[in-house]
Design an enzyme around this catalytic site. Structure first.
Site, short mmCIF file in Angstrom:
data_model
loop_
_atom_site.label_atom_id
_atom_site.label_comp_id
_atom_site.label_asym_id
_atom_site.label_seq_id
_atom_site.Cartn_x
_atom_site.Cartn_y
_atom_site.Cartn_z
N ASN A 166 0.72 -1.18 -0.44
CA ASN A 166 0.46 0.09 -0.03
C ASN A 166 0.88 1.41 0.28
O ASN A 166 1.60 1.77 0.89
CB ASN A 166 -1.22 0.67 1.42
CG ASN A 166 -1.58 1.29 1.50
OD1 ASN A 166 -1.71 2.34 0.17
ND2 ASN A 166 -2.18 1.33 2.24
N TRP A 167 0.80 1.98 -1.14
CA TRP A 167 2.03 3.10 -1.21
C TRP A 167 0.73 3.84 -1.13
O TRP A 167 1.97 5.02 -0.38
CB TRP A 167 1.88 3.02 -2.76
CG TRP A 167 3.17 2.67 -3.48
CD1 TRP A 167 4.08 1.08 -2.40
CD2 TRP A 167 4.13 2.29 -4.37
NE1 TRP A 167 4.59 0.59 -3.78
CE2 TRP A 167 4.62 0.85 -4.37
CE3 TRP A 167 3.70 3.00 -5.89
CZ2 TRP A 167 5.82 1.12 -5.52
CZ3 TRP A 167 4.57 2.60 -6.82
CH2 TRP A 167 5.39 2.09 -6.79
N LYS A 168 -0.27 4.55 -0.49
CA LYS A 168 -0.16 5.46 0.23
C LYS A 168 -0.23 6.14 -0.50
O LYS A 168 -0.12 6.49 -2.24
CB LYS A 168 0.34 5.37 1.90
CG LYS A 168 -0.29 4.18 2.75
CD LYS A 168 -0.50 4.23 4.06
CE LYS A 168 0.23 3.58 4.59
NZ LYS A 168 -0.19 3.45 6.40
N HIS B 47 -9.57 1.46 4.18
CA HIS B 47 -8.75 1.39 5.02
C HIS B 47 -8.32 2.40 6.41
O HIS B 47 -9.35 3.59 5.66
CB HIS B 47 -7.39 2.09 4.51
CG HIS B 47 -5.70 2.14 4.75
ND1 HIS B 47 -5.99 2.79 6.12
CD2 HIS B 47 -4.68 1.02 5.00
CE1 HIS B 47 -4.17 2.16 6.32
NE2 HIS B 47 -3.73 1.73 5.20
N GLU C 7 -6.87 4.87 7.80
CA GLU C 7 -6.72 6.17 7.24
C GLU C 7 -8.29 6.88 6.71
O GLU C 7 -8.18 7.68 6.77
CB GLU C 7 -5.23 6.54 6.30
CG GLU C 7 -4.23 5.89 7.90
CD GLU C 7 -3.03 5.51 6.71
OE1 GLU C 7 -3.07 5.54 5.46
OE2 GLU C 7 -1.99 4.80 7.33
N GLU D 5 -5.98 -4.94 9.66
CA GLU D 5 -5.18 -4.26 11.02
C GLU D 5 -4.82 -3.37 11.65
O GLU D 5 -6.30 -2.58 12.05
CB GLU D 5 -4.98 -2.74 9.71
CG GLU D 5 -4.48 -3.49 8.04
CD GLU D 5 -3.79 -2.64 7.36
OE1 GLU D 5 -2.75 -2.80 6.79
OE2 GLU D 5 -4.43 -1.33 6.72
N GLY E 255 1.93 2.19 10.79
CA GLY E 255 3.00 3.20 10.24
C GLY E 255 3.80 3.60 11.74
O GLY E 255 4.13 5.06 11.72
N SER F 186 3.23 -2.30 10.12
CA SER F 186 4.30 -2.02 11.12
C SER F 186 4.86 -3.17 10.08
O SER F 186 5.83 -3.96 10.74
CB SER F 186 4.92 -1.78 11.60
OG SER F 186 4.56 -0.55 12.59
N GLY G 77 2.95 -0.41 4.34
CA GLY G 77 3.10 0.46 3.51
C GLY G 77 4.08 0.37 3.91
O GLY G 77 4.93 0.65 2.50
P1 PGA Z 1 2.19 0.52 7.87
O1 PGA Z 1 0.71 0.48 6.86
O2 PGA Z 1 3.23 -0.84 7.18
O3 PGA Z 1 3.60 1.58 6.99
O4 PGA Z 1 2.53 0.18 8.98
C1 PGA Z 1 0.20 -0.55 6.79
C2 PGA Z 1 -0.78 0.07 5.65
O5 PGA Z 1 -1.30 1.38 6.39
O6 PGA Z 1 -1.43 -0.89 5.38
#
Ligand code: PGA
Length: 249
Positions: free
Chosen positions: A9-11, A95, A97, A167, A173, A213, A234
């Site tokens: 997931n490149w956000k 997600h 976010e 998640e 993150g 993470s 991510g």
């Molecule tokens: P992260 O993000 O690996 O940076 O914790 C995971 C995600 O948001 O899908």
């Protein structure tokens, strides 16, 4: 046996040139990784660059969201047919976010998931508790509410095409991964919700990814849990060698 699935997931990271450069390094590193399905979910504007760069490789390109209408006066939105048209195969839905910053609810998660399926896009539907929910012992109740609102109304045939990503919000993150045992407990809870709604065969078949993470140095322990079928990654998916070593856990 469920085939492992590693999705990046490149956000909101990388431009088109960086996308092309990434794939040049990444593809050779995963050329022999047939043990695993692989996806990269890129920002909307770089999807064509990602599709072109992935070429005929086994790496599927996905988006990070979609709107449920096919077209119309919805300024700023992107539809399922538009994603299919540029070569997307999968899409992240719900997600944390999106839930936290953009008012995503279980109801809109369901609409987006249904829209993905109607357009033959493979949805990766995210669920997970916030820190205060875990600390007050509400993890399973939160997962149940998210499952009932976002996934349970699907037909069995639709559900069969869904991947779930667990998640925990507090692990995204932050560098704080759930221990493999904590993640496996949550995956078991989700799988038993699936059993109750869609039956034992559906529960055996559905892939549940862990996200939060995931890094090259903790992926092995997570993947040693039979409950964990892959990862939604991510930060560690942004660098080709790091994501390749997760794929090749
Ligand atoms: P992260 O993000 O690996 O940076 O914790 C995971 C995600 O948001 O899908």
């Amino acid at each position: 046996m469920r085939k492992p699935f590693m999705a990046g997931n490149w956000k909101m990271y990388k431009n088109a040139a960086e996308t092309a450069a990434y794939f040049e390094k990444f593809l050779p590193l995963v050329a022999a990784s047939t043990h695993c399905d692989i996806a990269i979910c890129a920002p909307f504007v770089n999807l064509p660059a990602a599709v072109a760069a992935a070429g005929a490789s086994r790496v599927e390109i996905g988006a990070q969201n979609l709107y449920w209408a096919k077209e119309g006066a919805f300024t700023g939105e992107i539809s399922g047919p538009m994603l299919v048209n540029v070569g997307c195969k999968c899409v992240i839905v719900g997600h944390s976010e999106r839930r936290q910053y953009f008012h995503e609810t279980d109801e809109t998660v369901l609409k987006r998931t249904q829209a993905a399926l109607e357009n033959v896009l493979h949805p990766i539907v995210c669920v997970g508790e916030r820190v205060e929910e875990r600390e007050s012992g509400k993890t399973e109740a939160v997962l149940q509410t998210q499952f009932e609102g976002g996934l349970a109304p699907l037909s069995p045939a639709q559900f069969a095409k869904v991947t779930i990503a667990y998640e925990p919000v507090w692990a995204i993150g932050t560098g704080k991964t759930a221990t493999p045992e904590m993640a496996a407990d949550a995956h078991r809870a989700i799988r038993s919700l699936v059993t109750a709604k869609f039956g034992a065969a559906a529960a055996q078949q559905v892939r549940i990814l862990y996200g939060g993470s995931v890094k090259p140095d903790n992926v092995k322990g997570l993947m040693a849990q039979p409950e964990i079928d892959g990862a939604l990654v991510g930060g560690a998916s942004l660098e080709p060698a790091s994501f390749a070593s997760i794929v090749n856990f």
